[in-house]
Enzyme design. Structure first.
Site, mmCIF file in Angstrom:
data_model
loop_
_atom_site.group_PDB
_atom_site.id
_atom_site.type_symbol
_atom_site.label_atom_id
_atom_site.label_comp_id
_atom_site.label_asym_id
_atom_site.label_seq_id
_atom_site.Cartn_x
_atom_site.Cartn_y
_atom_site.Cartn_z
ATOM 1 N N GLU B 31 59.863 -20.643 83.300
ATOM 2 C CA GLU B 31 58.593 -20.869 82.599
ATOM 3 C C GLU B 31 57.515 -19.983 83.213
ATOM 4 O O GLU B 31 57.333 -19.960 84.426
ATOM 5 C CB GLU B 31 58.199 -22.348 82.681
ATOM 6 C CG GLU B 31 56.837 -22.688 82.120
ATOM 7 C CD GLU B 31 56.621 -22.276 80.660
ATOM 8 O OE1 GLU B 31 57.473 -22.586 79.812
ATOM 9 O OE2 GLU B 31 55.602 -21.607 80.386
ATOM 10 N N LYS B 32 56.778 -19.270 82.360
ATOM 11 C CA LYS B 32 55.748 -18.361 82.890
ATOM 12 C C LYS B 32 54.396 -19.045 83.028
ATOM 13 O O LYS B 32 53.496 -18.551 83.702
ATOM 14 C CB LYS B 32 55.631 -17.110 82.028
ATOM 15 C CG LYS B 32 55.081 -17.324 80.646
ATOM 16 C CD LYS B 32 54.927 -15.978 79.936
ATOM 17 C CE LYS B 32 54.484 -16.158 78.509
ATOM 18 N NZ LYS B 32 54.358 -14.911 77.781
ATOM 19 N N CYS B 39 53.292 -27.926 73.348
ATOM 20 C CA CYS B 39 53.270 -29.358 73.012
ATOM 21 C C CYS B 39 52.402 -30.145 73.992
ATOM 22 O O CYS B 39 51.483 -30.854 73.596
ATOM 23 C CB CYS B 39 54.695 -29.894 73.001
ATOM 24 S SG CYS B 39 54.803 -31.684 72.882
ATOM 25 N N GLY B 178 46.667 -25.915 57.045
ATOM 26 C CA GLY B 178 47.941 -26.453 57.536
ATOM 27 C C GLY B 178 47.719 -27.638 58.465
ATOM 28 O O GLY B 178 46.630 -28.220 58.523
ATOM 29 N N HIS B 437 56.894 -61.154 59.589
ATOM 30 C CA HIS B 437 55.566 -61.346 59.002
ATOM 31 C C HIS B 437 54.616 -61.842 60.094
ATOM 32 O O HIS B 437 55.014 -62.654 60.913
ATOM 33 C CB HIS B 437 55.630 -62.380 57.884
ATOM 34 C CG HIS B 437 54.292 -62.704 57.299
ATOM 35 N ND1 HIS B 437 53.650 -61.863 56.419
ATOM 36 C CD2 HIS B 437 53.458 -63.761 57.500
ATOM 37 C CE1 HIS B 437 52.474 -62.396 56.083
ATOM 38 N NE2 HIS B 437 52.336 -63.541 56.729
#
Lengths: 115, 468
Positions: B31-32, B39, B178, B437
């Site tokens: 991971e950079k 996310c 979007g 319910h």
């Protein structure tokens, strides 16, 4: 002007090939307070296709085209105040080519009693 | 032990790493930036934190109708602190889980390909080369900035910038229609910002009836829609920004303090040096087959970096898990075809399966039932009566083709439908089970019951059914 009624509880007031569409008192009463209407975006509609989706405090209900029709005008007042549909306001003015087949007021009343 | 390299530690990458470790692979995940990817750091999680704050702020106002009398105001510093707290907590959770697997190594740095089998990772001018039997690219996406005058101006933001903003804009023009555009429009409108939306069709992937209903709800939140307009330029006017947009030969000017550009996302592939491989790329995104395999046998790509993929975190994660299961045993039982999606507008919208317009277009027979929140006791008690659940069912097999919901906790209903759809359970069969319910779940029950004329929460009206 002639009034005719459909099994789907639409009252049609005709003059020439122009008709104003209402919901019947039976439907006004049984839907309960109407809170939202979504009209079709199409202009030319085949019989049986939804022309207005109705939301009331009790249910969702589709008003179907009672015959092949072309929409001339939607009653915009009802978009702002959907509750007016409970009170004898026409929701749509349409043009038709073939004379719609439907019931007289008396026939509609006996149809309601038979159901 | 077979080795797998995963490039990118967003939800696609890190969940794939964990599943691969469970299957016995030796996993290196690179991971950079920060664990969790878009996310956790710039997407789902911070926006949901803001979504909740906006919803709560709105609910506090609603309190005055329920006997809670209070004055509230927004503390933007604390909003940022809350967002940071949630993000850090999520990242810690990922670190902890990855760290609990002895066969996962987390490497910090920027990965690029040397060839089809080797990857070099660079950090602080240090380089190290890694090799593996399989490489999975999960580098995600970033905001797509259209080529337009003024996009570099101060106060013209991407969603990443907006999440870091330490004030609530007084007014904002949002370019785009979007998911990102609509979620921010909804959140910031509830926080008191005057929003104008400029763009094409609102959430075109939604069932049309649902998107029209959403638009009407958002208009009540005072969001102004200018659909069909295309933004052409942004310029400055004193302290404000001006967006010029056109529709056919009409031009409109939108003046606001801020502008948000939310016109889609593009694949993050620039730093991968894919030119050193034989991986096929189209418009910067990676081309894959149905099994997420690239044009190179041992290289896979999942999630937002894939050409024409559905850009959802859960799609990326499940594609990755599917890939490692297939590498391990040649097949996977996972169903990647049924993809639920949720848009966190206020009210939220959720969908799975076919829309009514898709059924019409593909001439697929269907029948519909729709049940309203306003008729449900729990919804009325909570004053959350906006919305409906709509089911689209095959009239022959009686199986659910699609479920579309708008309203409080709308996601719940598409998950009910998802389980029924995956297991091919007939809609009418769902009428035979008990829903508690008073719950919102009963709205789904009533929608199902409508098909058999069994809803006990609907008045009786003699009627003929909607035609197809």
């Amino acid at each position: 002007m002639k009034n005719i009624f459909t099994k789907n509880h639409i009252k049609i007031t005709m003059e020439g090939n122009i008709a104003k569409l209402y919901i019947t008192e039976y439907l006004e009463r049984n839907l309960g307070e109407i809170i939202y209407l979504q009209f079709t975006k199409d202009k030319k509609i085949k019989e049986g296709i939804t022309i207005v989706s109705v939301e009331s405090v009790k249910m969702s209900y589709d008003i179907l085209a009672p015959f092949d029709l072309e929409i001339i005008e939607i009653n915009q007042d009802l978009v702002d105040d959907p509750g007016k549909l409970n009170h004898h306001h026409s929701f749509m003015t349409v043009r038709f080519e073939t004379m719609p087949q439907a019931m007289s007021e008396k026939e509609y009343e006996s149809y309601l009693r038979s159901e | 032990m077979e080795k797998i390299i995963i490039i990118g530690a967003g939800p696609g990458g890190y969940e794939t790493a964990i599943r691969a470790a469970q299957l016995g692979f030796e996993v290196t995940i690179i991971e950079k930036d920060k664990l969790g990817g878009t996310c956790v750091n710039n997407g789902c999680i911070p926006t949901k934190t803001l979504f909740r704050i906006a919803e709560l702020y709105d609910d506090i106002k609603l309190g005055s109708t329920m006997g809670i009398v209070s004055k509230s105001h927004l503390d933007t510093g604390m909003i940022q602190e809350r967002k940071e707290y949630v993000m850090k907590r999520m990242i810690k959770g990922i670190q902890f889980t990855l760290g609990s697997y002895e066969n996962i190594t987390v490497v910090e740095g920027t990965a690029s390909f040397i060839n089809d089998r080797e990857v070099v990772v660079e950090k602080d001018n240090q380089k190290e080369t890694y090799t593996a039997d399989h490489i999975i690219i999960a580098t995600g996406s970033k905001s797509n900035i259209p080529p337009m005058d003024g996009v570099d101006l101060d106060k013209v933001l991407t969603s990443d910038d907006l999440l870091k903003l330490k004030e609530i804009p007084k007014s904002m023009t949002i370019i785009g229609t979007g998911v990102v555009a609509m979620e921010f429009a909804s959140i910031y409108a509830k926080l008191g910002c005057k929003i104008s939306v400029v763009g094409s069709e609102l959430l075109k992937q939604l069932d049309e009836e649902t998107s029209r209903r959403l638009k009407d709800y958002l208009v009540i939140s005072e969001i102004k829609f200018n659909l069909g307009y295309r933004a052409k330029s942004i310029s400055k006017d004193g302290d404000d920004l001006i967006v010029r947009a056109t529709k056919d030969d009409q031009t409109k000017i939108f003046k606001s303090e801020y502008v948000l550009i939310a016109t889609g996302r593009k694949a993050n592939t620039e730093s991968l040096s894919l030119e050193n491989t034989t991986v096929e790329v189209e418009k910067g995104a990676i081309k894959v087959d149905d099994n997420s395999k690239t044009s190179v046998n041992n290289i896979y790509a999942i999630g937002d970096c894939v050409y024409k993929n559905i850009q959802l975190a859960h799609v990326a994660a499940h594609q990755g898990m599917y890939v490692v299961e297939c590498i391990k045993s040649g097949h996977s039982d996972m169903n990647l075809k049924l993809i639920p999606s949720v848009v966190f507008t206020i009210p939220e919208v959720a969908m799975i399966g076919m829309t009514e317009q898709q059924c019409k277009k593909e001439k697929i027979a269907y029948k519909i039932s729709k049940f309203l929140y306003v008729t449900n006791g729990k919804a009325v008690s909570e004053a959350k009566t906006d919305g409906f659940v709509k089911l689209i069912v095959d009239p022959i097999t009686e199986q659910i083709l699609g479920c579309h919901a708008i309203g409080q906790s709308a996601d719940m209903f598409v998950h009910f439908a998802l389980i029924a759809m995956d297991n091919k359970i007939k809609a009418e069969k769902l009428s035979d089970i008990i829903f508690a319910h008073p719950t919102l779940g009963e709205i789904f029950m009533d929608a199902v019951n409508l098909f058999g004329g069994k809803s006990v929460n609907s008045p009786f009206i003699t009627n003929e059914l909607r035609k197809i």
